[in-house]
Design a protein around this motif. Structure first.
Motif, PDB file in Angstrom:
ATOM      1  N   SER A   1      -2.923  10.949  -2.644  1.00  0.00           N
ATOM      2  CA  SER A   1      -3.503   9.659  -3.151  1.00  0.00           C
ATOM      3  C   SER A   1      -2.899   8.343  -2.461  1.00  0.00           C
ATOM      4  O   SER A   1      -2.053   8.510  -1.526  1.00  0.00           O
ATOM      5  CB  SER A   1      -3.572   9.462  -4.650  1.00  0.00           C
ATOM      6  OG  SER A   1      -1.830   9.273  -5.108  1.00  0.00           O
ATOM      7  N   GLU A   2      -3.821   7.332  -2.589  1.00  0.00           N
ATOM      8  CA  GLU A   2      -3.042   6.142  -2.038  1.00  0.00           C
ATOM      9  C   GLU A   2      -3.377   4.881  -3.084  1.00  0.00           C
ATOM     10  O   GLU A   2      -4.239   5.036  -3.765  1.00  0.00           O
ATOM     11  CB  GLU A   2      -3.804   5.743  -0.708  1.00  0.00           C
ATOM     12  CG  GLU A   2      -5.054   5.634  -0.685  1.00  0.00           C
ATOM     13  CD  GLU A   2      -5.885   5.608   0.661  1.00  0.00           C
ATOM     14  OE1 GLU A   2      -6.627   4.772   0.773  1.00  0.00           O
ATOM     15  OE2 GLU A   2      -5.255   6.296   1.648  1.00  0.00           O
ATOM     16  N   GLU A   3      -2.508   4.122  -3.275  1.00  0.00           N
ATOM     17  CA  GLU A   3      -2.595   2.732  -4.202  1.00  0.00           C
ATOM     18  C   GLU A   3      -2.370   1.495  -3.417  1.00  0.00           C
ATOM     19  O   GLU A   3      -1.273   1.443  -2.760  1.00  0.00           O
ATOM     20  CB  GLU A   3      -1.714   3.154  -5.121  1.00  0.00           C
ATOM     21  CG  GLU A   3      -1.471   1.999  -6.298  1.00  0.00           C
ATOM     22  CD  GLU A   3      -0.417   2.342  -7.492  1.00  0.00           C
ATOM     23  OE1 GLU A   3      -0.455   1.354  -8.395  1.00  0.00           O
ATOM     24  OE2 GLU A   3       0.066   3.370  -7.307  1.00  0.00           O
TER      25      GLU A   3
ATOM     26  N   LYS B   1       0.866  -1.134  -0.169  1.00  0.00           N
ATOM     27  CA  LYS B   1      -0.076   0.043   0.046  1.00  0.00           C
ATOM     28  C   LYS B   1       0.913   1.096  -0.148  1.00  0.00           C
ATOM     29  O   LYS B   1       1.639   1.249   0.810  1.00  0.00           O
ATOM     30  CB  LYS B   1      -1.122  -0.020   1.024  1.00  0.00           C
ATOM     31  CG  LYS B   1      -2.159   1.208   0.910  1.00  0.00           C
ATOM     32  CD  LYS B   1      -3.162   0.790   2.123  1.00  0.00           C
ATOM     33  CE  LYS B   1      -4.270   2.062   1.839  1.00  0.00           C
ATOM     34  NZ  LYS B   1      -5.281   1.744   2.807  1.00  0.00           N
TER      35      LYS B   1
ATOM     36  N   ALA C   1      -1.638  -2.626  -4.276  1.00  0.00           N
ATOM     37  CA  ALA C   1      -1.113  -3.177  -5.294  1.00  0.00           C
ATOM     38  C   ALA C   1      -0.374  -4.714  -4.835  1.00  0.00           C
ATOM     39  O   ALA C   1      -0.095  -4.596  -3.727  1.00  0.00           O
ATOM     40  CB  ALA C   1      -0.052  -2.199  -6.274  1.00  0.00           C
TER      41      ALA C   1
END
Length: 709
Positions: A309-311, A290, A313
């Protein structure tokens, strides 16, 4: 190659001896048709009259070569000579003739006439040799080309089989539920973490939320005017505190803008098991990351927050395949730097880039997928619940296949035993084929319940195995207390010749001044150290010929003093000689003691530490604690000032050796520290104490340190 047909072809034969004196061997060639295919025959004879049988017959065709030895009737695949760059000899030479120079080879090994050379050149068409006088190189390189071609074809076939097997595994592997894995990781392991980045400017604060990406500015502190008191919309943001986003209402942790360098992330590894083919299982090792990003833009007052933002994967790192009757196969996910594509391979990388698979949480879907597979009854779920920590299911399944008794051990609650087996410590197993736990582990049947109550503690197990091997019957309490002492079989056998086991345990408890079973690391270490000292004392008494049936010798009033006396008596002549030697060689250690004491002396309520007073004290420290500090290496370092030997003692017994410390003289860092027998007593607490001591050396001047009484 049709070997039998070749053997039936008559030898060419050498009818007369050549006049060249240096020639030892003569080669004759011929072309023969065998199985509708041309073959080149090379026969080597000794340079003598009427040689009807050659030493060797070398046969070549387009795809194969072979060497026939007429004397033994054997065939082999040896080339005409070894690697031409290293060894200079031929297969027909005797061992005593080997090791010749190239010029000697040319003189000693010749062809019968020029027609033989032309025949070899014509057959070995395409082979390049710079010096045609070295006729054997045509044949050697022709054979080399055949070997390389055959090797390449073999490797290509092997690679093709591996790729077919890899593609078959990929095609039978279920699709990875990526979305579900990411949601589970975010919920259970990242806890839906969000961040609120902030920058204070007076009474106002700019907030950027990683959840919604919005940026806003609002007042957090009341002003002087009446209107400003009505404008307060947010609480004061503070680093590490939890707040609420004014835009989307999400909870997040406040993080100061100045402490963020673009982005920050957290990662976790997970295992997902899936059914493979009929009864197999594939364990998939996945990394989920994260990432939180803060966007910055240049403003009037410097960098300003633009967005956030946050992602989430994930990437699959490896797959471990288990099938009935087959070996474990692990495939690895790799990246091709040339074409920029990912691919799967059936072998790992090398060196520092080696892909490692560690312990990680197991997704609950794995246990449902295990139904109907070879691991249906492996008790992995029960084991994971019992250890309450991350495990490596690949190692667990490997050991389960080797030792199916793991299922019973887990269900009995012998978790400590299973941990040892998973770490491949099979020394605890007595009979690997046994089904009953007592026979499997080599303990008394009556001891199983106590071992279960101790959750399979390896220390308790070791004591129980020792009890069985020594043909003794000990009580449960004695087993627990004996485990706490850490004594080995030889030490116990020496002691119980002259006293009962209970008397031994009572004396250790009395000498140590600590009770058994307190679960205090300091008390346990004191008991262990005292037990070792007492066993060492008894062993020295016995080796010096004392009658240990005498209770005065068995039970000295002061154990430490009696032990030191035995050390001196055991090696009196040797010790005296050594002490005199080091006193002469390293006198500066004693003369510099006061100077070093001002810098390195420190004490608190429990312990004190000081430098060695003399070279003799360092030697006796090593003798008493049975480690190597008294060697010339350590004495030389101390004498030169490269490092110093410090004595760490209990304040109640300041002259009793406890721990020896070697400290670097240049950067005040501890090189090593050990107690008796190269062990680290009460390691966690003592390491913490030594760390505090180092901080004290760096922070406080010598005059402020506590001085000795």
């Amino acid at each position: 190659m049709k070997k039998k047909a070749i053997e039936r072809i008559p030898y060419l034969g050498l009818k007369k001896k050549l006049r060249q004196k240096d020639a030892k061997y003569i080669g004759i060639t011929a072309i023969r048709i065998v199985g509708h295919e041309k073959h080149l025959f090379l026969e080597m004879y000794r340079n003598a009259k009427n040689q009807t049988e050659p030493l060797v017959r070398v046969v070549l065709n387009k795809k194969e070569f072979g060497t026939y030895i007429p004397e033994t009737g054997e065939w082999n695949r040896r080339k005409i000579m070894p690697d031409e760059y290293y060894d200079a000899y031929f297969i027909w030479e005797t061992p005593g003739e080997r090791g010749c120079t190239q010029k000697e080879l040319e003189k000693q090994n010749i062809l019968q006439n020029s027609e033989d050379l032309e025949r070899i050149k014509k057959f070995c068409k395409g082979v390049e040799v710079w010096d045609s006088t070295k006729w054997w190189k045509y044949i050697y390189r022709y054979e080399q080309n055949i070997s390389i071609t055959a090797r390449r074809k073999t490797e290509e076939r092997r690679y093709e089989r591996r790729q077919n097997a890899l593609n078959d595994r990929i095609s039978h592997t279920k699709e990875l539920p990526e979305k579900k894995i990411l949601e589970t990781a975010d919920s259970l392991y990242f806890h839906h973490a969000h961040y609120l980045y902030y920058k204070k400017r007076g009474c106002f604060a700019q907030i950027a939320c990683s959840k919604c990406g919005g940026v806003m500015t609002d007042r957090w502190k009341e002003g002087i005017s009446f209107e400003s008191q009505l404008q307060c919309g947010i609480e004061e943001p503070r680093e590490g505190k939890v707040g609420i986003c004014p835009l989307c209402g999400a909870h997040g942790e406040y993080k100061c803008q100045g402490k963020v360098k673009g982005y920050h992330s957290k990662s976790i590894h997970l295992f997902l098991g899936q059914k493979y083919k009929d009864r197999g299982m594939v364990l998939r090792y996945i990394k989920v990351t994260k990432k939180w990003c803060l966007g910055m833009i240049g403003g009037e007052n410097g960098p300003e927050m633009f967005n956030s933002s946050e992602e989430l994967a994930g990437v699959e790192i490896a797959r471990a395949y288990f099938e009935p009757g087959k070996k474990l196969q692990i495939d690895y996910h790799k990246y091709n730097w040339y074409d920029g594509k990912d691919f799967w391979d059936d072998c790992n990388l090398y060196g520092n880039a080696n892909i490692t698979i560690g312990e990680a949480p197991i997704l609950k879907e794995t246990y449902q997928e295990m139904e109907g597979t070879i691991f249906q009854y492996s008790a992995l779920k029960e084991y994971t619940a019992a250890v309450r920590e991350a495990v490596n299911p690949i190692s667990y399944f490997e050991r389960y296949q080797q030792t199916p008794q793991i299922e019973v051990l887990v269900k009995l609650g012998l978790i400590g035993v299973v941990k040892e087996l998973i770490r491949y410590r099979y020394g605890i197993v007595t009979d690997q084929d046994a089904r009953r736990p007592d026979k499997f582990l080599g303990i008394r049947k009556e001891s199983v319940k106590q071992l279960i109550a101790a959750e399979g503690d390896p220390g308790i197990l070791n004591t129980m195995q020792m009890e069985k091997r020594m043909q003794q019957v000990w009580t449960g309490e004695q087993i627990e207390h004996l485990t706490e002492t850490g004594l080995g079989r030889g030490q116990i056998e020496t002691a119980i010749r002259y006293m009962s086991l209970q008397k031994l345990l009572n004396r250790i408890e009395k000498y140590s001044g600590c009770e058994y079973g307190t679960k205090c690391s300091g008390a346990e270490q004191k008991i262990r150290s005292t037990a070792t000292t007492y066993a060492d004392y008894l062993n020295m008494r016995q080796s010096l010929g004392y009658d240990l049936n005498n209770t005065i010798y068995q039970h000295p009033r002061n154990l430490e003093e009696a032990h030191d006396e035995m050390v001196r008596e055991s090696h009196k002549e040797e010790i005296d000689k050594r002490l005199n030697e080091v006193a002469i060689r390293f006198p500066d250690i004693q003369s510099r003691y006061r100077e070093l004491r001002k810098k390195y002396f420190y004490e608190d309520d429990e312990y004190l530490i000081r430098p060695a007073r003399s070279a003799e004290e360092i030697v006796m420290e090593g003798r008493t604690l049975h480690h190597c500090v008294g060697g010339d290496t350590y004495l030389r370092r101390h004498d030169r000032g490269e490092s110093y030997i410090l004595m760490l003692r209990d304040k109640k017994q300041p002259e009793r050796p406890y721990i020896t410390v070697e400290i670097d003289s240049r950067k005040s860092s501890i090189r090593q520290w050990y107690g008796a027998h190269d062990r680290k007593p009460d390691q966690k607490n003592m390491q913490r104490w030594l760390n505090q001591y180092l901080r004290q050396l760096e922070e406080q001047p010598a005059a402020m340190r506590t001085r000795t009484a």
